[in-house]
Design a protein around this motif. Sequence first.
Motif, PDB file in Angstrom:
ATOM      1  N   MET A 194      -4.382  -3.783  -5.436  1.00  0.00           N
ATOM      2  CA  MET A 194      -3.209  -3.332  -6.208  1.00  0.00           C
ATOM      3  C   MET A 194      -2.908  -1.868  -5.925  1.00  0.00           C
ATOM      4  O   MET A 194      -1.743  -1.482  -5.740  1.00  0.00           O
ATOM      5  CB  MET A 194      -3.458  -3.543  -7.699  1.00  0.00           C
ATOM      6  N   ALA A 195      -3.957  -1.045  -5.896  1.00  0.00           N
ATOM      7  CA  ALA A 195      -3.753   0.390  -5.678  1.00  0.00           C
ATOM      8  C   ALA A 195      -3.137   0.659  -4.313  1.00  0.00           C
ATOM      9  O   ALA A 195      -2.185   1.441  -4.186  1.00  0.00           O
ATOM     10  CB  ALA A 195      -5.088   1.126  -5.821  1.00  0.00           C
ATOM     11  N   HIS A 196      -3.648   0.008  -3.274  1.00  0.00           N
ATOM     12  CA  HIS A 196      -3.130   0.247  -1.929  1.00  0.00           C
ATOM     13  C   HIS A 196      -1.733  -0.352  -1.749  1.00  0.00           C
ATOM     14  O   HIS A 196      -0.886   0.238  -1.067  1.00  0.00           O
ATOM     15  CB  HIS A 196      -4.087  -0.326  -0.883  1.00  0.00           C
ATOM     16  N   ALA A 197      -1.497  -1.515  -2.363  1.00  0.00           N
ATOM     17  CA  ALA A 197      -0.184  -2.143  -2.224  1.00  0.00           C
ATOM     18  C   ALA A 197       0.887  -1.332  -2.938  1.00  0.00           C
ATOM     19  O   ALA A 197       1.975  -1.088  -2.393  1.00  0.00           O
ATOM     20  CB  ALA A 197      -0.224  -3.573  -2.767  1.00  0.00           C
ATOM     21  N   LEU A 198       0.600  -0.898  -4.174  1.00  0.00           N
ATOM     22  CA  LEU A 198       1.603  -0.195  -4.975  1.00  0.00           C
ATOM     23  C   LEU A 198       1.742   1.277  -4.591  1.00  0.00           C
ATOM     24  O   LEU A 198       2.822   1.859  -4.764  1.00  0.00           O
ATOM     25  CB  LEU A 198       1.238  -0.307  -6.459  1.00  0.00           C
ATOM     26  N   LEU A 199       0.655   1.878  -4.101  1.00  0.00           N
ATOM     27  CA  LEU A 199       0.692   3.309  -3.792  1.00  0.00           C
ATOM     28  C   LEU A 199       0.810   3.567  -2.291  1.00  0.00           C
ATOM     29  O   LEU A 199       1.820   4.093  -1.819  1.00  0.00           O
ATOM     30  CB  LEU A 199      -0.546   3.993  -4.368  1.00  0.00           C
ATOM     31  N   PHE A 200      -0.199   3.189  -1.516  1.00  0.00           N
ATOM     32  CA  PHE A 200      -0.194   3.504  -0.086  1.00  0.00           C
ATOM     33  C   PHE A 200       0.904   2.749   0.662  1.00  0.00           C
ATOM     34  O   PHE A 200       1.723   3.345   1.373  1.00  0.00           O
ATOM     35  CB  PHE A 200      -1.560   3.197   0.529  1.00  0.00           C
TER      36      PHE A 200
END
Length: 332
Positions: free
Chosen positions: A292-298
């Motif tokens: 979730m963190a990489h999909a939504l942020l990175f």
Amino acid sequence: PAAPTRGGGGGDSPCKGGKLVRAGQTVGCIVRDLLNRYKVSNPSATVIPEGAFFNVYKDFVSTSSPSMQASIKQVIGASDTRVLWASIVFMTSADAESLSNARGHFIHDNLKELTDGLRARAPEGMRTIFFTDLERPGGGFTWTAVEDALIQNLFTGFSICFPVVFCVLVVASGNVLLALFATVSIAMIVVGVLGAVQVYHGWDLGIAESISGVIVIGFSVDYTVHLGHMYKEAWDQPSRESKTRFALTHMGGTVVGGGLTTALSGGVLFLCTLLFFTKMGTLLVWTIFLSMAHALLFFMACCAVFGPTGNFGSVHYAIGVCKRKLGFGKKD
């Protein structure tokens, strides 16, 4: 007898005090015991003569109690005329329950060096000396070799999975640039999960980690595909920023909701008593949150700054151009 290690027992060595033999434990050597029996009648002897060795062995066994005889037969074997084999037994200073693959290799390499040196100096009849570890749960050094194969298969799986993932993402998103961003995101998720469990949980690459390493790719591809597809569908948006906003608005909530429900389902595994299942639960939860963190942020940040606009990176547009160049399509 204490068999010092090459590494001195410091740093990441699993051997306490720089010794292979655990403190307070003795080395069980039947040959030493036979020599001590022989020295009762031959005080100045330093070795047992070859011709007298079997007789000393028979005398030692015959004068021992029945329980002692059973113990002797576990460490030495003989036919009716000669001794066939003998073993030297000791308990290592390493904790077998928490012994990782890398630390298992440390002990293996030290024992191999020690055994090779003994074999080089041994008389002809004892040059078949070897070492093993049958007391470690799971099969000792044999299981270490199995873990080596699993780790090798993990990296083989990576070499197969990532190209396949990239091709699938190209087909799913229809854009090479979006597929590249997503593949890089997935690679970062895999590295992040394996790094997190090593740093925060102290787990080296083992059985569960090797198996889950490839599974992580399947879990982590989900969210980037959904967001990338929604970015592509924002064809009427004029800029990268507006396309990114469209993707987050229409798919961001779904990604977060799906991630939380999957993480909660993985949390149920923490109720299990078997270590394998609790490990899989930990790996699953880490995978979901990092995905979730990489999909939504990175991934979304890459789209907002470098994302494709118009026909840039479009597979369908490239195919159309090729068809027109080859005369299969209509020319403008």
